[in-house]
Design an enzyme around this catalytic site. Structure first.
Site, mmCIF file in Angstrom:
data_model
loop_
_atom_site.group_PDB
_atom_site.id
_atom_site.type_symbol
_atom_site.label_atom_id
_atom_site.label_comp_id
_atom_site.label_asym_id
_atom_site.label_seq_id
_atom_site.Cartn_x
_atom_site.Cartn_y
_atom_site.Cartn_z
ATOM 1 N N LYS A 110 0.823 -1.212 0.000
ATOM 2 C CA LYS A 110 0.000 0.000 0.000
ATOM 3 C C LYS A 110 0.854 1.259 0.000
ATOM 4 O O LYS A 110 0.542 2.225 -0.705
ATOM 5 C CB LYS A 110 -0.964 -0.011 1.179
ATOM 6 C CG LYS A 110 -2.111 -0.993 0.949
ATOM 7 C CD LYS A 110 -3.091 -0.997 2.082
ATOM 8 C CE LYS A 110 -4.226 -1.971 1.793
ATOM 9 N NZ LYS A 110 -5.031 -2.262 2.977
ATOM 10 N N LYS A 190 -6.173 -10.224 -13.416
ATOM 11 C CA LYS A 190 -7.118 -10.404 -12.309
ATOM 12 C C LYS A 190 -8.051 -9.189 -12.255
ATOM 13 O O LYS A 190 -7.588 -8.054 -12.383
ATOM 14 C CB LYS A 190 -6.327 -10.515 -10.997
ATOM 15 C CG LYS A 190 -7.208 -10.584 -9.778
ATOM 16 C CD LYS A 190 -6.414 -10.428 -8.483
ATOM 17 C CE LYS A 190 -7.391 -10.385 -7.327
ATOM 18 N NZ LYS A 190 -7.154 -9.498 -6.268
ATOM 19 N N LYS A 193 -10.075 -3.274 -8.907
ATOM 20 C CA LYS A 193 -10.248 -1.827 -9.058
ATOM 21 C C LYS A 193 -8.941 -1.158 -9.430
ATOM 22 O O LYS A 193 -8.918 -0.224 -10.220
ATOM 23 C CB LYS A 193 -10.739 -1.221 -7.732
ATOM 24 C CG LYS A 193 -12.213 -1.307 -7.546
ATOM 25 C CD LYS A 193 -12.645 -0.564 -6.300
ATOM 26 C CE LYS A 193 -12.119 -1.196 -5.032
ATOM 27 N NZ LYS A 193 -12.723 -2.485 -4.704
#
Ligand code: ADP
Ligand code: TRP
Length: 323
Positions: A110, A190, A193
């Site tokens: 992240k 895959k 978003k």
């Protein structure tokens, strides 16, 4: 058996989320006492947009109910409706080594994506452990990406029990969904978003079917046989079509004479039809604006009752309250 899982409110639900998370959760509600929650505290670690948070929480609640979550069977609530989870997170963080969190790849991923390296993002797995342990959960169904967080939860639980007594918290077992559950996105990677390749499950018919028509394919001419290996259309079609219809599309690939446009149209129709009952349920839910609030308020009350019991036991064990 108590089954618990959390879902982050992070925007429009897509076909990958549906088959990877919602559908399995809906099936599991018949196999035990299900506790399902909207992880709104966790969502704050990656975005600080208050209007978006409010809207995403509501949207996820509506969509989850439309997909078959049954509030008569499952306790459905917002994470933040049970603020006791923060007290447990604090207690857990006092026995959680920094090194355990430092090796978590989700934090590294992240921050690499540009999400600010806040204390909450670093401590994310501790709050997740608190979510799980606060409800004496036995089974925790999650995607593969959450496997490490479940290991951290178990490490923390073992440590707490070693220090304060074997029955302080219950050791949860993960249910990790197999790789086959990975749904491909419109570009063949895959569905996610973050790749911008998603097919939402709710929305207007025209633009959604148009998205299906945009699927990337090779340039095999209409009359030639088409490769079934590496196809994006086939694995998606398989999710929605009957086995006979699927077999017939495979046969049409092998024979040749049918173009990709035709295959995409079959896929778009099957996809649209598949979600028809969920769309109808969603319209019913939206027609009664207070329904979702009632469900979440009732779920919060039931969840809080359980949480209070467990927290009381833990507070005694660690010496925060008299035995
Ligand atoms: P995204 O990758 O779109 O950001 P999330 O990470 O928010 O999706 O995923 C929420 C849930 O949906 C997780 O349980 C995850 O395992 C599942 N999920 C997301 N994308 C897929 C996919 N393509 N196939 C299967 N499951 C998925
Ligand atoms: N971290 C999970 C995810 O992003 C969501 C989550 C929060 C969760 N708390 C949890 C999942 C507890 C299972 C159990 O998907």
């Amino acid at each position: 058996m108590r089954i618990l899982t959390g879902l982050q409110p992070s925007g429009k639900l897509h076909v990958g989320n549906y088959f990877g998370a919602m559908e399995p959760a809906v099936q599991l509600q018949d196999e035990g006492e299900a506790y399902y929650f909207i992880a709104d505290y966790h969502a704050m670690t990656s975005s600080q947009d208050s209007a978006a948070l409010r809207e995403n929480v509501r949207e996820l609640a509506v969509d989850f109910l439309a997909c078959g979550l049954d509030p008569e069977k499952a306790v459905f609530f917002r994470q933040s409706a049970v603020p006791e989870v923060n007290e447990l997170a604090w207690i857990l963080s006092s026995v959680c080594p920094m090194s355990l969190l430092a090796k978590c790849h989700s934090y590294k991923d992240k921050t690499a994506q540009g999400i600010a390296a806040s204390h909450a993002l670093f401590a994310y797995p501790v709050l997740m452990a608190a979510d799980i342990l606060l409800y004496d959960s036995n089974k925790v169904p999650v995607g593969k990406d959450q496997k490490q967080h479940l290991e951290v939860t178990r490490d923390i639980a073992v440590k707490l029990n070693e220090i304060y007594g074997a029955d302080t918290v219950i050791l949860p077992e993960p249910i990790i969904r197999a790789d086959t559950a990975i749904v491909v996105g419109l570009d063949g990677r895959k569905m996610s978003k973050s790749y911008g390749n998603t097919l939402p499950i709710f929305g207007e018919e025209k633009p959604l079917k148009k998205l299906v028509m945009k699927i990337t394919t090779d340039s095999t001419p209409v009359e030639s046989p088409k490769p079934t290996e590496g196809s994006t259309i086939l694995p998606l079609y398989k999710l929605f079509a009957s086995s006979a219809d699927y077999a017939s599309m495979v046969a049409d690939h092998e024979k040749g004479g049918v173009g990709y446009g035709d295959f995409k149209k079959r896929l778009a129709d099957a996809y649209w039809e598949y979600f028809a009952p969920m769309r109808a349920r969603r319209a019913e839910i939206l027609a009664d604006p207070s329904y979702v609030d009632r469900v979440l308020a009732d779920g919060a009350e039931r969840a809080r009752e359980e949480a209070t019991k467990v927290l009381c036991r833990v507070r005694k064990a660690v010496g925060l309250s008299p035995i």
